[in-house]
Design a protein around this motif. Structure first.
Motif, PDB file in Angstrom:
ATOM      1  N   ARG A  32      49.180 135.163 132.268  1.00 38.13           N
ATOM      2  CA  ARG A  32      50.103 134.159 132.815  1.00 38.13           C
ATOM      3  C   ARG A  32      50.909 134.743 133.966  1.00 38.13           C
ATOM      4  O   ARG A  32      51.009 134.159 135.039  1.00 38.13           O
ATOM      5  N   GLU A  33      51.453 135.917 133.759  1.00 37.88           N
ATOM      6  CA  GLU A  33      52.248 136.571 134.806  1.00 37.88           C
ATOM      7  C   GLU A  33      51.389 136.887 136.025  1.00 37.88           C
ATOM      8  O   GLU A  33      51.824 136.711 137.164  1.00 37.88           O
ATOM      9  N   LYS A  34      50.165 137.314 135.802  1.00 38.87           N
ATOM     10  CA  LYS A  34      49.250 137.634 136.901  1.00 38.87           C
ATOM     11  C   LYS A  34      48.956 136.383 137.743  1.00 38.87           C
ATOM     12  O   LYS A  34      48.965 136.450 138.977  1.00 38.87           O
ATOM     13  N   ILE A  35      48.727 135.258 137.088  1.00 35.62           N
ATOM     14  CA  ILE A  35      48.430 134.011 137.808  1.00 35.62           C
ATOM     15  C   ILE A  35      49.653 133.542 138.586  1.00 35.62           C
ATOM     16  O   ILE A  35      49.541 133.144 139.757  1.00 35.62           O
ATOM     17  N   LEU A  36      50.824 133.576 137.964  1.00 35.98           N
ATOM     18  CA  LEU A  36      52.046 133.174 138.669  1.00 35.98           C
ATOM     19  C   LEU A  36      52.279 134.046 139.897  1.00 35.98           C
ATOM     20  O   LEU A  36      52.605 133.547 140.979  1.00 35.98           O
TER      21      LEU A  36
ATOM     22  N   LEU B  57      41.175 132.827 129.260  1.00 38.96           N
ATOM     23  CA  LEU B  57      41.746 133.889 130.095  1.00 38.96           C
ATOM     24  C   LEU B  57      41.012 134.063 131.420  1.00 38.96           C
ATOM     25  O   LEU B  57      41.184 135.077 132.108  1.00 38.96           O
ATOM     26  N   GLU B  58      40.206 133.090 131.798  1.00 43.07           N
ATOM     27  CA  GLU B  58      39.479 133.149 133.068  1.00 43.07           C
ATOM     28  C   GLU B  58      40.415 132.743 134.211  1.00 43.07           C
ATOM     29  O   GLU B  58      40.906 131.614 134.241  1.00 43.07           O
ATOM     30  N   SER B  59      40.649 133.634 135.138  1.00 43.04           N
ATOM     31  CA  SER B  59      41.587 133.380 136.238  1.00 43.04           C
ATOM     32  C   SER B  59      41.228 132.130 137.034  1.00 43.04           C
ATOM     33  O   SER B  59      42.113 131.370 137.433  1.00 43.04           O
ATOM     34  N   TRP B  60      39.953 131.891 137.264  1.00 43.23           N
ATOM     35  CA  TRP B  60      39.536 130.730 138.061  1.00 43.23           C
ATOM     36  C   TRP B  60      39.892 129.404 137.381  1.00 43.23           C
ATOM     37  O   TRP B  60      39.964 128.375 138.040  1.00 43.23           O
ATOM     38  N   ASN B  61      40.127 129.428 136.073  1.00 43.31           N
ATOM     39  CA  ASN B  61      40.434 128.218 135.313  1.00 43.31           C
ATOM     40  C   ASN B  61      41.937 127.964 135.198  1.00 43.31           C
ATOM     41  O   ASN B  61      42.354 126.988 134.583  1.00 43.31           O
TER      42      ASN B  61
END
Length: 93
Positions: free
Chosen positions: A13-17, A53-57
């Motif tokens: 979550r933190e990585k995506i934000l 946990l797939e970043s693209w999703n």
């Protein structure tokens, strides 16, 4: 254990934000800048747990936009939610 309280989710979550610079991706489409505080699964977690946990999703959203992604009573994707589900695609290798 609740997935949303797990360490892998908190890290992702933190990585995506951070990747989205804490900006709502949906608002950005309209030239608005709102702070994102939610990470949304474009392909719903309950239907596609393997993509959790797939970043693209995953996309960063503000609370208002996240509320527009799916009906809170039955968790069915709205038209906007379907738009984002179609917009994100897995990487092709």
């Amino acid at each position: 254990m609740n997935f949303y309280k797990s360490k892998p989710w908190k890290i992702k979550r933190e990585k995506i934000l951070r990747h989205d610079q804490y900006e709502c991706r949906n608002c950005k489409r309209y030239g608005r800048n709102r702070i994102a505080n939610t990470v949304h699964h474009c392909n719903p977690l309950l239907e596609y747990p393997e993509l959790r946990l797939e970043s693209w999703n995953l996309i960063s959203l503000c609370g208002v936009c996240h509320g527009k992604m799916h009906d809170r009573e039955n968790d069915v994707l709205t038209e906007l939610g379907k738009f984002w589900r179609e917009k994100v695609t897995p990487p092709s290798y």
